[in-house]
Design a protein around this motif. Sequence first.
Motif, PDB file in Angstrom:
ATOM      1  N   CYS A  58      22.657   3.901  68.659  1.00 34.92           N
ATOM      2  CA  CYS A  58      22.686   5.167  68.041  1.00 34.92           C
ATOM      3  C   CYS A  58      21.795   5.455  67.274  1.00 34.92           C
ATOM      4  N   CYS A  77      26.466   2.798  71.708  1.00 38.08           N
ATOM      5  CA  CYS A  77      25.518   1.983  70.862  1.00 38.08           C
ATOM      6  C   CYS A  77      25.839   0.535  71.105  1.00 38.08           C
ATOM      7  N   VAL A 137      25.168  -1.986  69.035  1.00 38.41           N
ATOM      8  CA  VAL A 137      25.440  -2.660  67.630  1.00 38.41           C
ATOM      9  C   VAL A 137      26.894  -2.216  67.309  1.00 38.41           C
ATOM     10  N   CYS A 138      27.100  -0.775  67.040  1.00 42.61           N
ATOM     11  CA  CYS A 138      28.231  -0.518  66.641  1.00 42.61           C
ATOM     12  C   CYS A 138      29.263   0.181  67.587  1.00 42.61           C
ATOM     13  N   HIS A 154      21.226   2.967  64.379  1.00 40.03           N
ATOM     14  CA  HIS A 154      20.756   1.564  64.663  1.00 40.03           C
ATOM     15  C   HIS A 154      19.589   1.422  65.572  1.00 40.03           C
TER      16      HIS A 154
HETATM   17 ZN   LIG Z   1      25.233   1.970  66.360  1.00 40.14          ZN
END
Ligand SMILES: [Zn+2]
Length: 122
Positions: free
Chosen positions: A114, A93, A95-96, A117
Amino acid sequence: MNEESLNKYKQMLLDEKQTLEKELEEIGVKNKIGDWEAVPEKTEQEADENDLADKFEDYEERSAMLNSLEDRYNSIESALGKIESDPGSYGVCSVCHNPISTERLDANPAANTCKIHMEKSE
Ligand SMILES: [Zn+2]
């Protein structure tokens, strides 16, 4: 991600890329800077005003279609780029940085977020 999965997704991406290229070529042409532009339909000689209006609408539709195909094409290119240059960054992902579920990648091998997100554009 193991090499077997990586190869599987790479193949899925390559297949989709090929399909998209065909679709893009049907409704568009690549311009000098490598962007796709919609091609107008061939002009018929005896078109009245209504026909011309229809054509314009069709052209708008083709442009919109071309844009969404191009977006998809770019996300596939970017996923393939990750697999080629840094396989460890594929399926993670953006983002995370957690791994993206295989369920999600099976549905969309070009996903770069993911489920939590997930981008609105998908
Ligand atoms: Zn994520």
